[in-house]
Scaffold this active site. Structure first.
Site, mmCIF file in Angstrom:
data_model
loop_
_atom_site.group_PDB
_atom_site.id
_atom_site.type_symbol
_atom_site.label_atom_id
_atom_site.label_comp_id
_atom_site.label_asym_id
_atom_site.label_seq_id
_atom_site.Cartn_x
_atom_site.Cartn_y
_atom_site.Cartn_z
ATOM 1 N N ASP A 83 0.847 -1.194 0.000
ATOM 2 C CA ASP A 83 0.000 0.000 0.000
ATOM 3 C C ASP A 83 0.890 1.255 0.000
ATOM 4 O O ASP A 83 1.893 1.306 0.729
ATOM 5 C CB ASP A 83 -0.860 -0.059 1.283
ATOM 6 C CG ASP A 83 -1.923 1.009 1.351
ATOM 7 O OD1 ASP A 83 -2.401 1.440 0.285
ATOM 8 O OD2 ASP A 83 -2.300 1.399 2.480
ATOM 9 N N HIS A 84 0.525 2.245 -0.790
ATOM 10 C CA HIS A 84 1.234 3.545 -0.794
ATOM 11 C C HIS A 84 2.743 3.448 -0.975
ATOM 12 O O HIS A 84 3.497 4.088 -0.223
ATOM 13 C CB HIS A 84 0.937 4.328 0.500
ATOM 14 C CG HIS A 84 -0.464 4.835 0.590
ATOM 15 N ND1 HIS A 84 -0.940 5.887 -0.172
ATOM 16 C CD2 HIS A 84 -1.509 4.424 1.346
ATOM 17 C CE1 HIS A 84 -2.219 6.089 0.111
ATOM 18 N NE2 HIS A 84 -2.596 5.214 1.030
ATOM 19 N N ASP A 105 2.189 5.349 -5.339
ATOM 20 C CA ASP A 105 1.450 6.548 -4.973
ATOM 21 C C ASP A 105 2.242 7.795 -5.356
ATOM 22 O O ASP A 105 3.110 8.251 -4.618
ATOM 23 C CB ASP A 105 1.168 6.519 -3.457
ATOM 24 C CG ASP A 105 0.477 7.785 -2.978
ATOM 25 O OD1 ASP A 105 0.155 8.650 -3.818
ATOM 26 O OD2 ASP A 105 0.252 7.911 -1.756
ATOM 27 N N ALA A 212 -11.416 4.839 3.975
ATOM 28 C CA ALA A 212 -12.816 4.425 4.144
ATOM 29 C C ALA A 212 -13.184 3.994 5.561
ATOM 30 O O ALA A 212 -14.295 3.542 5.792
ATOM 31 C CB ALA A 212 -13.131 3.290 3.170
ATOM 32 N N ASN A 232 -10.176 0.853 1.318
ATOM 33 C CA ASN A 232 -8.992 0.675 2.171
ATOM 34 C C ASN A 232 -9.303 1.047 3.620
ATOM 35 O O ASN A 232 -9.853 2.117 3.884
ATOM 36 C CB ASN A 232 -7.855 1.584 1.679
ATOM 37 C CG ASN A 232 -7.065 0.947 0.567
ATOM 38 O OD1 ASN A 232 -7.527 0.019 -0.071
ATOM 39 N ND2 ASN A 232 -5.872 1.450 0.323
ATOM 40 N N ASP A 234 -7.626 1.124 7.549
ATOM 41 C CA ASP A 234 -6.498 1.002 8.468
ATOM 42 C C ASP A 234 -6.869 1.569 9.845
ATOM 43 O O ASP A 234 -6.868 0.862 10.859
ATOM 44 C CB ASP A 234 -5.281 1.745 7.880
ATOM 45 C CG ASP A 234 -4.003 1.496 8.660
ATOM 46 O OD1 ASP A 234 -4.067 0.766 9.667
ATOM 47 O OD2 ASP A 234 -2.948 2.016 8.285
HETATM 48 O O1 G3H Z 1 -2.798 5.154 4.135
HETATM 49 C C1 G3H Z 1 -2.159 4.348 4.807
HETATM 50 C C2 G3H Z 1 -2.124 4.289 6.250
HETATM 51 O O2 G3H Z 1 -3.305 4.540 6.907
HETATM 52 C C3 G3H Z 1 -0.942 4.996 6.852
HETATM 53 O O3 G3H Z 1 -0.164 3.962 7.196
HETATM 54 O O4 G3H Z 1 1.237 4.786 9.065
HETATM 55 O O5 G3H Z 1 1.680 2.609 7.951
HETATM 56 O O6 G3H Z 1 2.182 4.743 6.765
HETATM 57 P P1 G3H Z 1 1.329 4.054 7.776
HETATM 58 P P1 13P Z 2 -8.221 4.967 6.816
HETATM 59 O O1 13P Z 2 -7.250 5.928 7.449
HETATM 60 O O2 13P Z 2 -9.544 5.619 6.632
HETATM 61 O O3 13P Z 2 -8.295 3.690 7.529
HETATM 62 O O4 13P Z 2 -7.665 4.663 5.339
HETATM 63 C C1 13P Z 2 -6.684 3.689 5.172
HETATM 64 C C2 13P Z 2 -6.060 3.704 3.829
HETATM 65 O O5 13P Z 2 -6.489 4.372 2.909
HETATM 66 C C3 13P Z 2 -4.881 2.846 3.634
HETATM 67 O O6 13P Z 2 -4.347 2.980 2.375
HETATM 68 ZN ZN ZN Z 3 -4.527 5.050 1.661
#
Ligand code: G3H
Ligand code: 13P
Ligand code: ZN
Length: 287
Positions: A83-84, A105, A212, A232, A234
């Site tokens: 991711d990212h 990204d 989301a 997504n 997190d």
């Molecule tokens: O968008 C992604 C996460 O919510 C941020 O994650 O703290 O592991 O970079 P990270």
């Molecule tokens: P949230 O911060 O809303 O959970 O989004 C997570 C996300 O986009 C991870 O790529």
């Molecule tokens: Zn994200």
């Protein structure tokens, strides 16, 4: 069973439902995500960021997810995704480790840079059978921007540019900005549904919605109807984990000295959260 993310997303797009892509950073979260999906027979994507690769070790966390998917949840499709990824270096590292799906990204770069680097990443990855998610528009984080009133017009994805971006780069999926935001950043009051429909009508690849965690029933269902294939998540599962631990520690102090007991409770809280999200997105029973 380990399944290509592209296949999971294509099925969701064709089937008119969305899947969840949940971020993990440790064993408890990984087990909760895959275990939750297994209990309701849903495909699921487990993803890690660069920060998590530093925290847990890229190879270590990849193999943890792989092991869980292969040996404990063989009956449901599990995709593993970076991711990212913000640089070519991290993409190469992920591919070398074995990821078959990555996100590049370039959303914070200029249009030209995002376009050119995403294309280079796609060319590199496709030769190796790895699929790529790109991002156009800006899905902000609280840490980047303290101002709570933003000019959403400047942040959101331009539909015509999205078409150009997808056609030129050859990405397999596109993350879009329609007023959505990461973590606790205040979102646009109403997502720009018209923009989402327009994007959907102009691009053929699955649409991903980041940020989301706080999307409720009404918003998520509408987004799926208008063409979102993946959400997504997190923050929401991190909170489930932290709040459980915090309430245990603030309790009567009788938590013993076996961390596994309290971590199991945190794991159960994440699992419950994951299952609720999956039901909302409509992928339960689709494994
Ligand atoms: O968008 C992604 C996460 O919510 C941020 O994650 O703290 O592991 O970079 P990270
Ligand atoms: P949230 O911060 O809303 O959970 O989004 C997570 C996300 O986009 C991870 O790529
Ligand atoms: Zn994200």
């Amino acid at each position: 069973m380990i399944t290509n993310v592209k296949e999971i997303l294509t099925k969701a797009k064709e089937g008119g439902y969305a899947v969840g892509a949940f971020n993990t950073f440790n064993m408890e979260t990984t087990r909760a995500i895959i275990g939750g999906a297994r209990e309701i027979n849903s495909p699921v994507i487990v993803q890690v960021t660069e920060k998590t690769m530093e925290y847990a070790g890229g190879r270590g966390i990849f193999n943890l997810i792989k092991n869980e998917a292969e040996f404990y949840s063989a009956k449901i499709p599990v995709g593993i995704h970076l991711d990212h990824g913000k640089s070519f270096e991290i993409i190469k590292r992920a591919v070398e480790i074995g990821f078959t799906s990555v996100m590049y990204d370039g959303s914070r770069k200029t249009w030209e840079d995002n376009l050119m680097v995403t294309k280079e990443v796609v060319d590199f990855c496709h030769k190796k059978g790895v699929s790529v998610q790109g991002e156009l528009g800006n899905v902000p984080y609280l840490s980047e921007q303290k101002m709570m009133e933003v000019d959403w017009e400047k942040y959101m994805t331009n539909p015509q540019k999205a078409k150009e971006f997808v056609n030129f780069t050859g990405v397999d999926a596109l993350a879009v900005a329609i007023g959505n935001a990461h973590d606790f950043f205040k979102e646009r009051e109403i997502p720009d549904w018209k923009r989402l429909s327009e994007i959907k009508s102009l691009i053929g690849v699955p649409i991903i919605l980041h940020g989301a965690s706080d999307w409720d029933n009404g918003k998520a269902v509408e987004a799926v109807k208008l063409g979102v294939s993946c959400f997504n998540i997190d923050t929401s599962i991190r909170l489930a984990f932290m709040n459980t631990l915090s309430s245990i520690f603030r309790g009567n102090g009788n938590f013993g000295f076996d961390p596994r007991q309290i971590l199991s409770q945190a794991r159960e809280a994440i699992k419950k959260n994951v299952k609720n999200k999956i039901e909302l997105f409509g992928s339960s029973g689709k494994a």
